[in-house]
Design a protein around this motif. Structure first.
Motif, PDB file in Angstrom:
ATOM      1  N   SER A 142     133.940  33.926 -48.603  1.00 23.02           N
ATOM      2  CA  SER A 142     133.754  35.116 -49.363  1.00 23.02           C
ATOM      3  C   SER A 142     133.386  34.968 -50.971  1.00 23.02           C
ATOM      4  O   SER A 142     132.643  35.998 -51.423  1.00 23.02           O
ATOM      5  CB  SER A 142     135.155  36.038 -49.287  1.00 23.02           C
ATOM      6  N   GLU A 213     135.796  45.377 -40.832  1.00 25.00           N
ATOM      7  CA  GLU A 213     135.339  44.590 -42.319  1.00 25.00           C
ATOM      8  C   GLU A 213     133.917  44.926 -42.354  1.00 25.00           C
ATOM      9  O   GLU A 213     133.525  45.283 -43.323  1.00 25.00           O
ATOM     10  CB  GLU A 213     135.579  43.054 -42.034  1.00 25.00           C
ATOM     11  N   LEU A 245     137.847  40.873 -50.660  1.00 19.71           N
ATOM     12  CA  LEU A 245     138.198  40.068 -49.565  1.00 19.71           C
ATOM     13  C   LEU A 245     138.194  38.629 -49.932  1.00 19.71           C
ATOM     14  O   LEU A 245     139.239  37.892 -49.581  1.00 19.71           O
ATOM     15  CB  LEU A 245     136.620  39.806 -48.848  1.00 19.71           C
ATOM     16  N   ALA A 269     144.856  47.961 -46.370  1.00 19.92           N
ATOM     17  CA  ALA A 269     143.439  48.419 -46.088  1.00 19.92           C
ATOM     18  C   ALA A 269     143.570  49.783 -45.722  1.00 19.92           C
ATOM     19  O   ALA A 269     142.250  50.655 -45.871  1.00 19.92           O
ATOM     20  CB  ALA A 269     143.451  47.865 -44.663  1.00 19.92           C
ATOM     21  N   GLY A 293     139.396  45.605 -49.464  1.00 26.40           N
ATOM     22  CA  GLY A 293     138.888  44.302 -49.153  1.00 26.40           C
ATOM     23  C   GLY A 293     140.294  43.357 -49.056  1.00 26.40           C
ATOM     24  O   GLY A 293     140.591  42.357 -48.376  1.00 26.40           O
ATOM     25  N   ILE A 296     142.185  43.975 -45.956  1.00 28.16           N
ATOM     26  CA  ILE A 296     141.402  43.493 -44.579  1.00 28.16           C
ATOM     27  C   ILE A 296     141.085  42.101 -44.596  1.00 28.16           C
ATOM     28  O   ILE A 296     140.831  41.411 -43.465  1.00 28.16           O
ATOM     29  CB  ILE A 296     140.145  44.154 -44.620  1.00 28.16           C
ATOM     30  N   ALA A 297     141.074  41.174 -45.700  1.00 27.88           N
ATOM     31  CA  ALA A 297     140.921  39.889 -45.699  1.00 27.88           C
ATOM     32  C   ALA A 297     141.441  38.982 -44.747  1.00 27.88           C
ATOM     33  O   ALA A 297     140.881  38.246 -44.185  1.00 27.88           O
ATOM     34  CB  ALA A 297     141.308  39.419 -47.190  1.00 27.88           C
ATOM     35  N   TYR A 300     140.796  39.153 -39.834  1.00 28.65           N
ATOM     36  CA  TYR A 300     139.877  38.158 -39.086  1.00 28.65           C
ATOM     37  C   TYR A 300     140.582  36.764 -38.839  1.00 28.65           C
ATOM     38  O   TYR A 300     140.615  36.426 -37.588  1.00 28.65           O
ATOM     39  CB  TYR A 300     138.438  38.137 -39.559  1.00 28.65           C
TER      40      TYR A 300
END
Length: 386
Positions: A142, A213, A245, A269, A293, A296-297, A300
C-alpha cells in the motif's frame, strides 16, 4: 531445523514476498494513472484503455483456475520467479508501449504475474501468525502504491511521458527472480471431512472484504470531484484512501479487550463510509477516506489468511479460491456501485459498503472472543474468523 532457523526462514520469506507485493502495489496503483497518460500519448479515447486496470482482475481469475495445477507441477520458488518476471515485463511494456495492443498486453502481464505472486503469498506466510504477516507485507504494498501516481506525475512534468516511471518496478522484481530462495511450504493433505459451508463462507468473506476496498479504490476521486473540486485537486486528495490503507496495515489487526480485530476495523470502516457519504465538503470526505482506509486495511489479510487455513482442503487450492474471490470482487463491486449512481447520487451509492460490511461481520462472528495460539519465534496470533 531449529526454531532459530525457522524464524530466519520466515523473516526471509516475509522480505521476499514483501518486495514482490511492494513492486506489484506500485504497478497496480500506476495502472489507473497511466490510463490518462496512455490516452494522450497514443491519441486514443480513455474509454478504450479502461481494460488496463481490469487486467489484474482477469489475471486473478485465470490463475485461480490454473493455480492448483501450477503449484502441483512447479516449486513455489519457480512460481515466484515466473510471476516476478512476467510482472516486470508488464511494467516495461506499459512504460514504452508504442501501440494500444502493446499497452493492453502489458496490463495483462501485470495481471497474470501479479496474480501468481498473490497466489503464493498466503502459502509462504502461512501459520498461526498469517494474518499479521500478510497485513505487514500488504502495508508495504500500500505504501509503494501511494508513490506511483506521484512518480508518474513528476516524470511527466519533465517533458517525457510519465509512463516511464513504471520502469521503477522492474529492477526489484528481476532481482527477486534471481536471488529469492523461498522455503518449500508444507502442503496439508485434503481430508474426507471437508465442510463445504466453511470454505464457502471463507470465500465469501474474501469477496466482501475486497469488494469494499475496491469501491473506495475506484470511486474515491470521483466522490471528491462531486464535492466541487477540480480534477487535479481531487486526484491529489484521492490518495487519502491508500494513505489510510497503508497506515492501517502498518498498525496491523487490533484487538480490544479480547474482541476480534474485526470490531475496531469495522467501526472505523463504517464511520469513514458515513463521513464520505453524509457530508459534501471536500475536507470531511477526505477525512472519511483516511478513516475508512484505516478500518478496511486489515480485512483482506485477515479473511484470506482464514480461508487458506481452512481444514479439509489443500492450501494451494484454497489460495486459488482466494484469488478467484479477489478477481470476482474487483470486477463486480465497482461496476455495481457505478450502476447505483444511475439511480442515486454517488454519495448515497457509497453507502452500499455498509451492508457489505454487515454481511462480512455476520458470517465472521466478529464479536466472538479471541483464542490465542503461539508458535516458536512468533507473537501471539489471534484466530479471528470462524
Amino acid at each position: 531445523m531449529t526454531d532459530q532457523s525457522l524464524d530466519q526462514s520466515g523473516r526471509r520469506e516475509e522480505v521476499e514476498i514483501g518486495v514482490a507485493l511492494g513492486a506489484l502495489g506500485f504497478l497496480l496503483s500506476g495502472l489507473g494513472a497511466c490510463v490518462a497518460v496512455l490516452a494522450r500519448d497514443l491519441d486514443l479515447p480513455a474509454e478504450r484503455l479502461a481494460l488496463l486496470p481490469s487486467a489484474f482482475a482477469v489475471g486473478l481469475l485465470v490463475v485461480a483456475v490454473v493455480g492448483p495445477v501450477v503449484l502441483r507441477t512447479f516449486a513455489i520458488s519457480a512460481v515466484l520467479r515466473v510471476g516476478s518476471i512476467v510482472c516486470a515485463l508488464g511494467g516495461v511494456l506499459i512504460a514504452v508501449a508504442p501501440q494500444y495492443v502493446v499497452a493492453i498486453g502489458g496490463g495483462l502481464c501485470v495481471g497474470l504475474g501479479g496474480a501468481l505472486l498473490i497466489l503464493i503469498a498466503p502459502l509462504l506466510l502461512s501459520g498461526p501468525t498469517a494474518a499479521v504477516r500478510l497485513t505487514k507485507v500488504n502495508a508495504f504494498a500500500s505504501a509503494t502504491g501511494i508513490l506511483a501516481p506521484l512518480a508518474i506525475g513528476a516524470v511527466d512534468t519533465l517533458g517525457s511521458t510519465g509512463r516511464l516511471a513504471m520502469l521503477a518496478a522492474a529492477p526489484p522484481l528481476l532481482a527477486l527472480a534471481v536471488f529469492a530462495r523461498p522455503a518449500a511450504t508444507h502442503q496439508q493433505a485434503a481430508s474426507g471431512g471437508l465442510v463445504v459451508s466453511q470454505v464457502a463462507k471463507g470465500w465469501l468473506r474474501v469477496v466482501l472484504a475486497v469488494a469494499v476496498e475496491f469501491c473506495f479504490v475506484v470511486w474515491a476521486v470521483a466522490r471528491l470531484v462531486a464535492t466541487g473540486l477540480p480534477m487535479a485537486t481531487a486526484a491529489l486528495l484521492g490518495s487519502a484512501f491508500p494513505v489510510g490503507l497503508a497506515a492501517g496495515r502498518a498498525i496491523g489487526p487490533l484487538s480490544l479487550r479480547g474482541w476480534s480485530p474485526l470490531v475496531p476495523a469495522g467501526v472505523l470502516a463504517v464511520g469513514g463510509t458515513l463521513l464520505v457519504s453524509l457530508f459534501d465538503g471536500p475536507g470531511m470526505v477526505t477525512v472519511g477516506l483516511v478513516v475508512a482506509g484505516i478500518g478496511i486495511a486489515p480485512l483482506y489479510p485477515m479473511t484470506v489468511a482464514a480461508l487458506v487455513a481452512t481444514p479439509g482442503l489443500s492450501p494451494a487450492r484454497l489460495a486459488a479460491l482466494g484469488a478467484a474471490a479477489s478477481g470476482a470482487a474487483i470486477l463486480s463491486a465497482p461496476a455495481i456501485l457505478a450502476g447505483l449512481t444511475r439511480v442515486v447520487d454517488l454519495r448515497i451509492a457509497f453507502l452500499i459498503t455498509i451492508p457489505l460490511l454487515a454481511i462480512l461481520f455476520a458470517i465472521s462472528r466478529p464479536l466472538r472472543p479471541l483464542s490465542v495460539r503461539t508458535s516458536p519465534g512468533d507473537h501471539a496470533a489471534p484466530r479471528v474468523l470462524r
